[in-house]
Design a protein around this motif. Structure first.
Motif, mmCIF file in Angstrom:
data_model
loop_
_atom_site.group_PDB
_atom_site.id
_atom_site.type_symbol
_atom_site.label_atom_id
_atom_site.label_comp_id
_atom_site.label_asym_id
_atom_site.label_seq_id
_atom_site.Cartn_x
_atom_site.Cartn_y
_atom_site.Cartn_z
ATOM 1 N N GLU A 116 29.182 23.913 -56.198
ATOM 2 C CA GLU A 116 28.257 23.463 -54.996
ATOM 3 C C GLU A 116 27.490 22.119 -55.676
ATOM 4 N N LEU A 117 27.012 22.272 -56.790
ATOM 5 C CA LEU A 117 26.401 20.905 -57.580
ATOM 6 C C LEU A 117 27.535 19.750 -57.477
ATOM 7 N N MET A 118 28.736 20.100 -57.875
ATOM 8 C CA MET A 118 29.636 19.096 -58.032
ATOM 9 C C MET A 118 29.747 18.355 -56.752
ATOM 10 N N ALA A 119 29.788 19.179 -55.322
ATOM 11 C CA ALA A 119 30.058 18.698 -54.325
ATOM 12 C C ALA A 119 29.088 17.768 -53.805
ATOM 13 N N ILE A 120 27.961 18.060 -54.334
ATOM 14 C CA ILE A 120 26.579 17.194 -54.022
ATOM 15 C C ILE A 120 26.826 15.806 -54.764
ATOM 16 N N GLU A 121 27.172 16.051 -56.075
ATOM 17 C CA GLU A 121 27.401 14.797 -56.827
ATOM 18 C C GLU A 121 28.528 13.800 -56.295
ATOM 19 N N LEU A 122 29.359 14.416 -55.508
ATOM 20 C CA LEU A 122 30.664 13.685 -54.972
ATOM 21 C C LEU A 122 30.115 12.963 -53.958
ATOM 22 N N ASP A 123 29.286 13.526 -53.104
ATOM 23 C CA ASP A 123 28.815 13.113 -52.121
ATOM 24 C C ASP A 123 27.842 11.960 -52.493
ATOM 25 N N ASN A 124 26.966 11.989 -53.551
ATOM 26 C CA ASN A 124 26.356 10.811 -53.924
ATOM 27 C C ASN A 124 27.112 9.631 -54.319
ATOM 28 N N LEU A 125 28.219 10.020 -55.057
ATOM 29 C CA LEU A 125 28.841 8.821 -55.424
ATOM 30 C C LEU A 125 29.708 8.141 -54.323
ATOM 31 N N TYR A 126 30.332 9.102 -53.293
ATOM 32 C CA TYR A 126 30.745 8.529 -52.166
ATOM 33 C C TYR A 126 29.736 7.410 -51.295
ATOM 34 N N GLN A 127 28.797 7.892 -51.107
ATOM 35 C CA GLN A 127 27.584 7.328 -50.340
ATOM 36 C C GLN A 127 27.349 6.027 -51.190
ATOM 37 N N ALA A 128 27.439 5.903 -52.459
ATOM 38 C CA ALA A 128 26.891 5.154 -53.098
ATOM 39 C C ALA A 128 28.052 3.767 -53.244
ATOM 40 N N GLY A 129 29.226 4.172 -52.783
ATOM 41 C CA GLY A 129 30.246 3.285 -52.747
ATOM 42 C C GLY A 129 31.351 3.193 -53.918
ATOM 43 N N VAL A 130 30.995 4.112 -54.806
ATOM 44 C CA VAL A 130 31.889 4.009 -55.978
ATOM 45 C C VAL A 130 33.098 4.960 -56.218
ATOM 46 N N LEU A 131 33.237 5.639 -55.118
ATOM 47 C CA LEU A 131 34.369 6.533 -54.800
ATOM 48 C C LEU A 131 35.072 6.137 -53.833
ATOM 49 N N GLU A 132 36.490 5.995 -53.647
ATOM 50 C CA GLU A 132 37.241 5.506 -52.566
ATOM 51 C C GLU A 132 37.318 6.825 -51.763
ATOM 52 N N ARG A 133 37.508 6.775 -50.409
ATOM 53 C CA ARG A 133 37.643 7.786 -49.494
ATOM 54 C C ARG A 133 38.574 8.766 -49.690
ATOM 55 N N ASP A 134 39.917 8.226 -49.983
ATOM 56 C CA ASP A 134 40.827 9.436 -50.075
ATOM 57 C C ASP A 134 40.801 10.293 -51.473
ATOM 58 N N VAL A 135 40.160 9.583 -52.592
ATOM 59 C CA VAL A 135 39.782 10.303 -53.777
ATOM 60 C C VAL A 135 38.606 11.428 -53.319
ATOM 61 N N TYR A 136 37.515 10.890 -52.803
ATOM 62 C CA TYR A 136 36.647 11.779 -52.160
ATOM 63 C C TYR A 136 37.231 12.956 -51.506
ATOM 64 N N MET A 137 37.859 12.605 -50.352
ATOM 65 C CA MET A 137 38.296 13.884 -49.544
ATOM 66 C C MET A 137 39.040 14.832 -50.392
ATOM 67 N N LYS A 138 39.975 14.351 -51.168
ATOM 68 C CA LYS A 138 40.577 15.181 -51.989
ATOM 69 C C LYS A 138 40.110 16.157 -52.918
ATOM 70 N N ALA A 139 38.936 15.451 -53.546
ATOM 71 C CA ALA A 139 38.195 16.369 -54.401
ATOM 72 C C ALA A 139 37.075 17.299 -53.798
#
Length: 78
Positions: free
Chosen positions: A34-57
């Motif tokens: 659950e915490l990893m999911a929150i961290e992924l959300d934060n990284l994606y919202q900050a614009g440092v993760l590409e959408r396809d990588v974010y979605m797969k993770a």
């Protein structure tokens, strides 16, 4: 950055987060997921993760979360 084809396991998602100096260990696997999911959300919202990588993770985490809820003792087959 980790290639999207390599994002298949929880360990792969951990390694992805590690690239951003995000280390998650709460002590309970479900909470870690659950915490990893929150961290992924934060990284994606900050614009440092590409959408396809974010979605797969996120899909990997959703699968692992479901497995953990179904079998909290870790007694399941992949």
């Amino acid at each position: 950055m980790k290639r999207i084809e390599q994002l298949r396991t929880l360990y792969d998602v951990q390694q992805l987060l590690k690239q951003f100096n995000v280390f998650v260990y709460v002590g309970k696997r479900l909470w870690d997921i659950e915490l990893m999911a929150i961290e992924l959300d934060n990284l994606y919202q900050a614009g440092v993760l590409e959408r396809d990588v974010y979605m797969k993770a996120k899909l990997v985490l959703r699968k692992e979360h479901h497995l953990e809820e179904e079998h909290p003792e870790g007694k399941y087959l992949n």
